[in-house]
Design a protein around this motif. Structure first.
Motif, PDB file in Angstrom:
ATOM      1  N   HIS A  10       0.862  -1.163  -0.076  1.00  0.00           N
ATOM      2  CA  HIS A  10       0.062  -0.039   0.038  1.00  0.00           C
ATOM      3  C   HIS A  10       0.759   1.348   0.138  1.00  0.00           C
ATOM      4  CE1 HIS A  10      -3.495   2.633   1.049  1.00  0.00           C
ATOM      5  NE2 HIS A  10      -2.826   3.200   1.845  1.00  0.00           N
ATOM      6  N   ILE A  11       2.174   1.228   0.905  1.00  0.00           N
ATOM      7  CA  ILE A  11       2.721   2.460   0.901  1.00  0.00           C
ATOM      8  C   ILE A  11       3.618   2.668  -0.600  1.00  0.00           C
ATOM      9  CG2 ILE A  11       5.125   3.121   1.888  1.00  0.00           C
ATOM     10  CD1 ILE A  11       4.075   1.848   4.403  1.00  0.00           C
ATOM     11  N   VAL A  12       3.965   1.609  -1.206  1.00  0.00           N
ATOM     12  CA  VAL A  12       4.799   1.418  -2.328  1.00  0.00           C
ATOM     13  C   VAL A  12       3.763   2.103  -3.531  1.00  0.00           C
ATOM     14  CG1 VAL A  12       5.602   0.147  -4.467  1.00  0.00           C
ATOM     15  CG2 VAL A  12       6.183  -0.181  -2.140  1.00  0.00           C
ATOM     16  N   LYS A  13       2.565   1.623  -3.682  1.00  0.00           N
ATOM     17  CA  LYS A  13       1.620   2.111  -4.413  1.00  0.00           C
ATOM     18  C   LYS A  13       1.303   3.819  -4.233  1.00  0.00           C
ATOM     19  CE  LYS A  13      -2.924   1.429  -6.724  1.00  0.00           C
ATOM     20  NZ  LYS A  13      -4.328   0.455  -6.567  1.00  0.00           N
ATOM     21  N   SER A  14       1.128   4.170  -3.013  1.00  0.00           N
ATOM     22  CA  SER A  14       0.951   5.494  -2.620  1.00  0.00           C
ATOM     23  C   SER A  14       2.015   6.157  -2.976  1.00  0.00           C
ATOM     24  CB  SER A  14       0.666   5.693  -1.195  1.00  0.00           C
ATOM     25  OG  SER A  14      -0.458   4.784  -0.568  1.00  0.00           O
ATOM     26  N   ILE A  15       3.292   6.063  -2.988  1.00  0.00           N
ATOM     27  CA  ILE A  15       4.195   6.820  -3.438  1.00  0.00           C
ATOM     28  C   ILE A  15       4.353   6.854  -5.010  1.00  0.00           C
ATOM     29  CG2 ILE A  15       6.885   7.040  -3.666  1.00  0.00           C
ATOM     30  CD1 ILE A  15       6.852   5.810  -0.576  1.00  0.00           C
ATOM     31  N   ILE A  16       4.161   5.658  -5.665  1.00  0.00           N
ATOM     32  CA  ILE A  16       4.457   5.729  -6.999  1.00  0.00           C
ATOM     33  C   ILE A  16       3.259   6.601  -7.688  1.00  0.00           C
ATOM     34  CG2 ILE A  16       4.282   4.301  -9.233  1.00  0.00           C
ATOM     35  CD1 ILE A  16       6.960   3.976  -7.448  1.00  0.00           C
ATOM     36  N   GLN A  17       1.999   6.352  -7.301  1.00  0.00           N
ATOM     37  CA  GLN A  17       0.944   7.040  -7.816  1.00  0.00           C
ATOM     38  C   GLN A  17       1.172   8.520  -7.599  1.00  0.00           C
ATOM     39  OE1 GLN A  17      -2.788   5.102  -6.528  1.00  0.00           O
ATOM     40  NE2 GLN A  17      -2.589   3.826  -8.411  1.00  0.00           N
ATOM     41  N   ALA A  18       1.716   8.922  -6.082  1.00  0.00           N
ATOM     42  CA  ALA A  18       1.628  10.328  -5.899  1.00  0.00           C
ATOM     43  C   ALA A  18       2.391  11.044  -7.172  1.00  0.00           C
ATOM     44  CB  ALA A  18       2.360  10.457  -4.392  1.00  0.00           C
ATOM     45  N   TYR A  19       3.518  10.344  -7.426  1.00  0.00           N
ATOM     46  CA  TYR A  19       4.534  10.961  -8.487  1.00  0.00           C
ATOM     47  C   TYR A  19       4.010  10.756  -9.914  1.00  0.00           C
ATOM     48  CZ  TYR A  19       7.197  12.240  -4.578  1.00  0.00           C
ATOM     49  OH  TYR A  19       7.548  13.094  -3.296  1.00  0.00           O
ATOM     50  N   GLY A  20       2.674  10.336 -10.105  1.00  0.00           N
ATOM     51  CA  GLY A  20       2.022  10.119 -11.556  1.00  0.00           C
ATOM     52  C   GLY A  20       2.555   8.980 -12.124  1.00  0.00           C
ATOM     53  N   GLY A  21       3.017   8.002 -11.406  1.00  0.00           N
ATOM     54  CA  GLY A  21       3.473   6.689 -11.704  1.00  0.00           C
ATOM     55  C   GLY A  21       2.154   5.775 -12.002  1.00  0.00           C
ATOM     56  N   ASN A  22       2.702   4.208 -12.291  1.00  0.00           N
ATOM     57  CA  ASN A  22       1.598   3.285 -12.433  1.00  0.00           C
ATOM     58  C   ASN A  22       2.369   2.112 -11.821  1.00  0.00           C
ATOM     59  OD1 ASN A  22      -0.829   4.351 -13.725  1.00  0.00           O
ATOM     60  ND2 ASN A  22       0.711   4.597 -15.596  1.00  0.00           N
ATOM     61  N   ILE A  23       1.646   1.179 -11.520  1.00  0.00           N
ATOM     62  CA  ILE A  23       2.262  -0.092 -10.849  1.00  0.00           C
ATOM     63  C   ILE A  23       1.564  -1.269 -11.142  1.00  0.00           C
ATOM     64  CG2 ILE A  23       1.261   0.110  -8.505  1.00  0.00           C
ATOM     65  CD1 ILE A  23       3.743  -1.043  -7.255  1.00  0.00           C
ATOM     66  N   LYS A  24       2.166  -2.367 -11.421  1.00  0.00           N
ATOM     67  CA  LYS A  24       1.381  -3.566 -11.703  1.00  0.00           C
ATOM     68  C   LYS A  24       2.001  -4.831 -11.105  1.00  0.00           C
ATOM     69  CE  LYS A  24       2.298  -5.394 -15.878  1.00  0.00           C
ATOM     70  NZ  LYS A  24       2.411  -5.618 -17.389  1.00  0.00           N
ATOM     71  N   ILE A  25       1.131  -5.724 -10.757  1.00  0.00           N
ATOM     72  CA  ILE A  25       1.675  -6.983 -10.075  1.00  0.00           C
ATOM     73  C   ILE A  25       1.551  -8.223 -10.949  1.00  0.00           C
ATOM     74  CG2 ILE A  25      -0.352  -7.095  -8.501  1.00  0.00           C
ATOM     75  CD1 ILE A  25       1.791  -8.499  -6.648  1.00  0.00           C
ATOM     76  N   GLU A  26       2.508  -9.266 -11.269  1.00  0.00           N
ATOM     77  CA  GLU A  26       2.279 -10.508 -11.990  1.00  0.00           C
ATOM     78  C   GLU A  26       2.743 -11.512 -10.716  1.00  0.00           C
ATOM     79  OE1 GLU A  26       3.621 -10.786 -15.839  1.00  0.00           O
ATOM     80  OE2 GLU A  26       3.815  -8.405 -15.903  1.00  0.00           O
ATOM     81  N   SER A  27       1.849 -12.545 -10.535  1.00  0.00           N
ATOM     82  CA  SER A  27       2.237 -13.476  -9.633  1.00  0.00           C
ATOM     83  C   SER A  27       1.595 -14.579  -9.671  1.00  0.00           C
ATOM     84  CB  SER A  27       1.884 -12.922  -7.982  1.00  0.00           C
ATOM     85  OG  SER A  27       2.401 -13.735  -7.041  1.00  0.00           O
ATOM     86  N   GLU A  28       2.084 -15.845  -9.263  1.00  0.00           N
ATOM     87  CA  GLU A  28       1.384 -17.248  -9.288  1.00  0.00           C
ATOM     88  C   GLU A  28       1.956 -17.950  -8.279  1.00  0.00           C
ATOM     89  OE1 GLU A  28       1.235 -20.717 -12.658  1.00  0.00           O
ATOM     90  OE2 GLU A  28       1.916 -18.878 -13.084  1.00  0.00           O
TER      91      GLU A  28
END
Length: 851
Positions: free
Chosen positions: A812-830
């Motif tokens: 949640h902290i990672v996504k908040s920081i990335i989006q605060a600076y106009g970025g996007n985040i994606k996860i792929e997992s299995e």
């Protein structure tokens, strides 16, 4: 090396010597024993020459053999009194053989020297690095000087061995290289592979590796020789081209490439959709063969001239498709030239602005074309307004000649009309009294003209005015009595606003063209009928009967009406209705002016929604802060009580498990509260700083900093971290925020590693295009079932593995920081395979390697 001359000499000498010796024995001139020794020496010399792989050793042995032949033959023949012709023959043959042998040796040595010189020149001249693997000599390996040079080493600086090759091979490429080599050695298939080797500088470079194996009679590999060729620049360019090609295919703009003859040789998928045409239909043709186009405001010759000057042309182009559709496109185009300045082709980028153009034209017609001048006071606490072009025109000004503000409007009011206008405005704000007044405004010529001013305020939930929207209508001629009824009729007919005259019995008397457009009915269909036969309407803030009574009692009504036609078209109309007295015994009527303000309402609703969202966010953050603060003291107190009980010897044994459960619960509450505080502080920090505070961040330093902190955990896990971030040396980003992102992602990979395999974490960074970067952190850990948890993975306090402690706030902290600076985040997992997290952002400021 060829040994033909030496071999033929040995064969001839041996044959003659055996023949002569045989004759001597036959005539009993020679003793059998020395003759046999003589023959054995000859045969042994020939056999060694045939079997030996070392030419120099064979030559030395054969020379010794022939010397012995001469000495032994001469001695024994003399001792046993053989005829002179026999001894002479053997001697001559031996000497001749020796001379032929020495001649062959000189020739062979000359050929060896020439071959060695030729090999040395070849090794120095080729760009490839050669290698030799002698499996039948203890897996002995040899690398050419060029091989060492390609890797950045001096010859002999590192040992050419299997272990060295494995250490230099990129971990990702090692298994594939090993498999390809194994397949080649067992199936004799072609051995050729592209792989990365680590150079002396620590950088990985791409090489093309190939080889060929020699097999023995049993099919067992005995020797393998090959080369390596530096293809790093080619490979990286290829990867860049592939990335750019993928981006071109998915980019939302239409892209077209053409050759020097203006024929099309490539279009992307967006272009196919935009022009409603398939790629195979247009390739090899000029665009004019399939589509008609018109360059707005310019001629094609000027555009081509601009492009031939190696400049980018930008402009608006209207295309007519094969089905007759017309589309407005914002186009950018330029010619492509080679290094010699010759034109190779052209490229065009097109963005569909058809909807935007229609919206702009519609809004322009609604504001500029109406006879009334529209004005908007969006915030009544500020001295800032918006005036439509028609507003300026009514006063004789060009748009922008005056600053649209309340103070400007007051300065234009006739001195005798200021007090009455401001008093009515105050009553409208306080008592919601209808605002409609006739006043005089000073035009650009200095003359005062009469206008009918009307307005309607927007009130907040407490009843206070927030916004005021109104209009002015030129009534100067009417006030002065110079306008005739015919002039008014013509004005109504030409007005871009809808004008409708209705009788007291609610029958339509007349309707201008814009009412017909708004109601989607012709004048013939409307006249003599109730207008509700054509539309359904919702009068905002009142009822139809109340409006009707207000018109005939007060003579005027103004308000907003939502209209839906029979086709389903919806509009928001600003309606001004004024009653007109009956003339010549005719039924009284009222005149209504309908102005489409749908766009103004949409803007207003968006502003209200945004304001509410901001208020809700502030309330939630304040609530979370208060909750966190209020929980902290009781949790600390409870934790202290539990510690006292734990130290108290009076606690019974059967109560101690319960006491431990309470202690764990309080500790969990404390961790949760601390996590909540961390999130609140982070959000406040991001809100306060916005996108400011960036600094040049060196990725390698951040990784070293994070690895220094996490080194004990990685050592305990027995894992390794591989980084490929050299392509992106610096980015502009707040250091602590970027470190927090990398720390949370890498520590998660360590924490949730798989128990049955060694931990491996791969960190990479690449520049997608100028200033936009892609970062990837991939592990081989436990993974997450995204089919069940896709919508929860970045949520607060969300955990998916309970065997280790955690707060569930890292992602949640990672996504908040990335989006605060106009970025996007994606996860792929299995599950049981691992997790890959990718995020992109644009560097806050452009950087060069010199920054």
């Amino acid at each position: 090396m060829q040994k033909s001359l030496f071999t033929r000499t040995t064969i001839i000498t041996t044959a003659i010597s055996v023949a002569v010796t045989g004759l001597a024995i036959y005539y009993q001139y020679l003793n059998a024993l020395p003759a046999s020794i003589y023959t054995v020496l000859l045969v042994a010399s020939y056999a060694f020459d045939r079997r030996s792989r070392n030419v120099k050793v064979a030559a030395a042995v054969n020379f010794l053999m022939l010397t012995l032949i001469i000495v032994v033959g001469d001695k024994f023949i003399d001792n046993f009194y053989a005829p002179r012709w026999i001894t002479s023959t053997i001697g001559y043959v031996s000497v001749a053989g020796l001379l032929l042998y020495l001649s062959g040796q000189v020739s062979d040595m000359r050929q060896i020297k020439e071959s060695e010189e030729r090999l040395d020149l070849a090794l120095d001249g080729i760009t490839a690095g050669l290698w030799d693997w002698k499996m039948d000599e203890g897996n002995k390996r040899w690398w050419s000087p060029r091989y060492y040079e390609l890797l950045g080493y001096a010859p002999g600086e590192i040992e050419p061995s299997a272990h060295t090759s494995q250490e230099m091979t990129h971990p990702v490429d090692f298994e594939l290289a090993k498999h390809t080599q194994h397949k080649h050695l067992h199936t004799a298939s072609k051995f050729e592979i592209e792989q990365r080797y680590k150079t002396k500088s620590g950088e990985y470079k791409w090489f093309l590796v190939n080889g060929q194996t020699k097999f023995d009679k049993e099919g067992k590999p005995v020797r393998m020789i090959g080369s390596i060729i530096d293809i790093d620049e080619k490979k990286r360019n290829q990867q860049l081209i592939e990335q750019q090609a993928a981006l071109i295919q998915i980019i939302p703009n239409a892209i077209i490439y053409g050759d020097r003859n203006l024929n099309i040789y490539h279009i992307n998928e967006t272009a196919e959709e935009l022009f409603e045409i398939k790629k195979h239909e247009i390739l090899g043709k000029r665009i004019t063969e399939m589509l008609n186009y018109e360059i707005v405001g310019q001629n094609p010759e000027d555009v081509l001239a601009s492009m031939r000057n190696n400049t980018v042309w930008k402009g608006e182009v209207i295309f007519t498709l094969r089905n007759g559709k017309r589309k407005s496109l914002l186009a950018s185009a330029r010619m492509v030239f080679n290094a010699e300045g010759e034109m190779q082709g052209w490229v065009g980028i097109y963005n569909d602005i058809t909807v935007l153009k229609n919206t702009q034209e519609r809004l322009q017609l609604a504001t500029e074309g109406t006879a009334a001048g529209i004005w908007d006071w969006p915030d009544v606490s500020k001295d800032e307004e918006w005036w439509s072009p028609r507003f300026y025109q009514l006063l004789g000004y060009a748009e922008g000649d005056l600053s649209p503000a309340l103070s400007t409007f007051q300065s234009l009011l006739h001195p005798d009309d200021v007090k009455g206008t401001l008093t009515l405005l105050d009553e409208h704000f306080k008592n919601k009294k209808r605002f409609e007044i006739e006043y005089r405004l000073r035009t650009k010529s200095g003359e005062y003209k009469w206008f009918l001013g009307s307005a309607q305020a927007k009130y907040n939930s407490t009843g206070q005015p927030e916004r005021l929207v109104g209009s002015i209508i030129d009534i100067d001629d009417r006030k002065r009595g110079a306008k005739t009824i015919a002039d008014y009729a013509e004005l109504i007919r030409m007005m871009p606003d809808g004008v409708l005259r209705v009788s007291k019995s609610r029958k339509i008397v007349s309707a201008n063209g814009n009412v017909q457009r708004l109601f989607e009915a012709t004048a013939e269909e409307m006249v003599g009928k109730d207008f509700t036969d054509f539309i359904s309407m919702n009068i905002l803030g009142t009822t139809r009967d109340a409006v009707w009574n207000n018109i005939w009692i007060n003579g005027f009504w103004r308000g907003e009406v939502e209209v839906t036609t029979k086709s389903g078209k919806q509009s928001l109309l600003l309606v001004n209705i004024k009653a007109t007295p009956a003339e010549d015994g005719e039924e009284p009527t009222w005149l209504g002016i309908y102005t489409d303000i749908s766009m103004l309402r949409i803007n207003e609703e968006l502003n209200i929604a945004l304001h509410k969202l901001e208020e809700n966010n502030k309330y939630l953050e304040q609530f979370a802060y208060i909750s966190s603060h209020d929980i902290k003291a009781p949790v600390i107190a409870l934790e202290g009580l539990v510690d006292l009980l734990d130290k108290n010897d009076g606690v019974k044994d059967e109560q101690k498990p319960l006491l431990k459960m309470i202690k764990r619960t309080t500790q969990q509450m404390q961790r949760t509260n601390q996590s909540l505080n961390s999130i609140l502080k982070l959000r406040k920090n991001l809100t306060d700083t916005g996108n400011e505070g960036g600094e040049p961040v060196r990725l390698q330093i951040i990784l070293e900093d994070v690895m220094g902190t996490l080194e004990p955990q990685i050592a305990e896990a027995g894992g390794q971290l591989n980084s490929d971030v050299l392509e992106v040396q610096h980015v502009m980003f707040p250091y602590m925020h970027f470190k927090s992102v990398m720390y949370n992602l890498i520590s998660n990979a360590i924490k949730y590693r798989h128990p049955d395999r060694a931990l491996q974490i791969d960190v990479s960074a690449h520049e997608l295009y100028q200033g936009v970067y892609l970062f990837t952190i991939q592990d081989n850990g436990l993974g997450i079932d995204l089919n069940r948890n896709k919508d929860k993975v970045f949520g607060i306090f969300k955990r998916f593995h309970d065997h280790v402690e955690g707060s569930g706030v890292g992602l949640h902290i990672v996504k908040s920081i990335i989006q605060a600076y106009g970025g996007n985040i994606k996860i792929e997992s299995e599950p049981n395979k691992g997790t890959k997290i990718s995020f992109t952002f644009k560097s806050m400021y452009p950087l060069t390697n010199n920054n």
